[in-house]
Design an enzyme around this catalytic site. Structure first.
Site, PDB file in Angstrom:
ATOM      1  N   GLN A 205       0.833  -1.200   0.000  1.00 21.34           N
ATOM      2  CA  GLN A 205       0.000   0.000   0.000  1.00 21.34           C
ATOM      3  C   GLN A 205       0.875   1.259   0.000  1.00 21.34           C
ATOM      4  O   GLN A 205       1.979   1.268   0.533  1.00 21.34           O
ATOM      5  CB  GLN A 205      -0.896   0.005   1.250  1.00 21.34           C
ATOM      6  CG  GLN A 205      -1.892  -1.142   1.308  1.00 21.34           C
ATOM      7  CD  GLN A 205      -3.014  -0.980   0.310  1.00 21.34           C
ATOM      8  OE1 GLN A 205      -3.469   0.114   0.035  1.00 21.34           O
ATOM      9  NE2 GLN A 205      -3.475  -2.091  -0.239  1.00 21.34           N
ATOM     10  N   ASP A 255      -6.462 -10.058   9.070  1.00 18.35           N
ATOM     11  CA  ASP A 255      -6.544  -9.149   7.932  1.00 18.35           C
ATOM     12  C   ASP A 255      -7.258  -9.862   6.783  1.00 18.35           C
ATOM     13  O   ASP A 255      -7.240 -11.100   6.692  1.00 18.35           O
ATOM     14  CB  ASP A 255      -5.146  -8.701   7.473  1.00 18.35           C
ATOM     15  CG  ASP A 255      -5.189  -7.387   6.715  1.00 18.35           C
ATOM     16  OD1 ASP A 255      -4.989  -6.332   7.356  1.00 18.35           O
ATOM     17  OD2 ASP A 255      -5.446  -7.404   5.499  1.00 18.35           O
ATOM     18  N   CYS A 342      -7.642   6.854  10.378  1.00 20.97           N
ATOM     19  CA  CYS A 342      -6.637   7.475   9.505  1.00 20.97           C
ATOM     20  C   CYS A 342      -7.303   8.250   8.376  1.00 20.97           C
ATOM     21  O   CYS A 342      -6.933   8.118   7.213  1.00 20.97           O
ATOM     22  CB  CYS A 342      -5.674   6.429   8.952  1.00 20.97           C
ATOM     23  SG  CYS A 342      -6.474   5.115   8.013  1.00 20.97           S
TER      24      CYS A 342
END
Length: 398
Positions: A205, A255, A342
């Site tokens: 990412q 995840d 975020c």
């Protein structure tokens, strides 16, 4: 396209009374604050001097008439030629980092856009490899100057560009991925707080790794001794590795990305941990927390951005309440929760409010131990609240 200033710059004149934010240090000037540009219709990304309604100089920036943020400031007052300005900004950024980056760390953000006086430019360092993000039309014109300054200061093995995302699209730019200097590398091994991390430049990412959480990972390690730890939305296992280094007795990492989990496993091996040191779960973290019978002494909740634009904020609020509620229910008595958002569009008081609702829903009484954010390698201009995005809270069960 030349970077040098070879002719007088166009002049952007602000409307009367609209110079306050930029004089106060906000680098973004919105189109509705501009009275006129002389001569009119400058090219996207071209440099302009900025003046108040009386004609007094405020500073210099670059403009894009096609975007809502029509001017992004690079300097206040008289400014040198752009080559000199870029070189000074990058040198200053490097000197600042050298004052606080630990000796056991060679991965950090070297240039943080507006916070380092180079709007639209991000440079992350991973040992001898630099990864550049160029996000705006103005920054696009500075590419060669940026590369020259980085080469002169650091002599890296490689400078890669990974420029993509919504901002470039808004600026009228295509994604751009390239080797700007040195070797073509697809990955490297970097160090963070004494921990080795594999950086995947092809598939990772952003620039390959989320460096903004470095100090928070160190904090997680410091409070993980003898703890049962859940690393929710673990990506490549950064918080899990920190917890192991800090003496955690059990770590579960969750995840949805199989690729990220595979790199997390490789990171375990890099740091000479056995394969079973972390229990990796390929799945959705919220569902896992809601269904697990386990209770954890430390939970790290670090989801991806849930509010990518202002219109997402209300929905994001509901999702943060839900995620934090299930996390708190999975928290052992006396446990600690590190929870993050975020997104620029859901931060600060928004996060605190959502977490308070979550605590009420979960029937938990929590103490706020610390407000968390990115490390000092992610500076923000004092007058630019829009530059803040990572909000975190460290909470402890009463």
């Amino acid at each position: 396209m030349a970077d040098a200033v070879t002719a007088p710059l166009a002049r952007a004149i602000l409307k009367r009374g609209r110079e306050g934010p930029v004089r106060g240090g906000n680098p973004w000037i919105f189109s509705q604050a501009i009275d006129r540009v002389e001569p009119s219709s400058p090219e996207a990304g071209s440099l302009v001097t900025v003046h108040d309604a009386s004609g007094a100089l405020i500073g210099m920036g670059y403009c894009n008439p096609a975007t809502t943020i029509a001017i992004r400031m690079l300097a206040w007052g008289e400014a040198p030629a752009i080559e000199d300005l870029v070189s000074r900004r990058i040198k200053s950024a490097l000197e600042l980092r050298r004052r606080f980056i630990r000796d056991d760390t060679n991965s950090y953000r070297l240039v943080n856009g507006d916070g380092d006086g180079l709007s639209g430019v991000v440079v992350d360092r991973f040992g001898d490899v630099l990864v550049v993000q160029i996000l705006t039309a103005g920054a696009d014109r500075m590419r060669a100057t940026i590369v020259a300054a980085l080469n002169e200061l650091l002599h890296p093995r490689s400078i890669l560009e990974r420029s993509h995302g919504a901002v470039r699209k808004q600026e009228g730019l295509e994604d751009h991925v390239a080797v700007l200097a040195g070797e073509a590398v697809t990955g490297t091994i970097a160090a963070e707080n004494g921990i080795k991390i594999k950086i995947d430049f092809e598939h990772g990412q952003k620039t390959g790794y989320f460096l903004d959480q470095r100090d928070n990972r160190a904090m997680a390690g410091a409070i993980a001794r003898d703890a049962r730890v859940l690393d929710a939305f673990c990506y490549q296992g950064g918080f899990s590795l920190a917890a192991l280094a800090g003496g955690a007795t059990k770590v579960i990492a969750v995840d949805t990305s199989a690729r990220a989990l595979e790199i997390a496993r490789q990171n375990l091996d890099l740091n000479q941990y056995p394969a079973n040191a972390v229990e990796f779960v390929h799945g959705e973290a919220g569902k896992f927390m809601a269904e697990t019978p386990n209770r954890f002494d430390l939970i790290v909740l670090d989801p991806p951005p849930l509010a990518r634009n202002r219109g997402d904020a209300e929905r994001a609020g509901r999702l943060y309440v839900e995620l934090n509620s299930v996390a708190m229910r999975a928290l052992a008595p006396g446990g600690r929760l590190m929870t993050f958002s975020c997104s620029t569009h859901f931060r600060g008081d928004d996060v605190v409010r959502a977490v308070r609702f979550a605590a009420s829903n979960a029937g938990r009484t929590l103490r706020l131990l610390a407000h968390l954010g990115p490390g000092p390698d992610h500076p923000v201009l004092l007058g630019h609240a829009e530059g803040e995005y990572l909000t975190g809270l460290l909470l402890a069960d009463l």
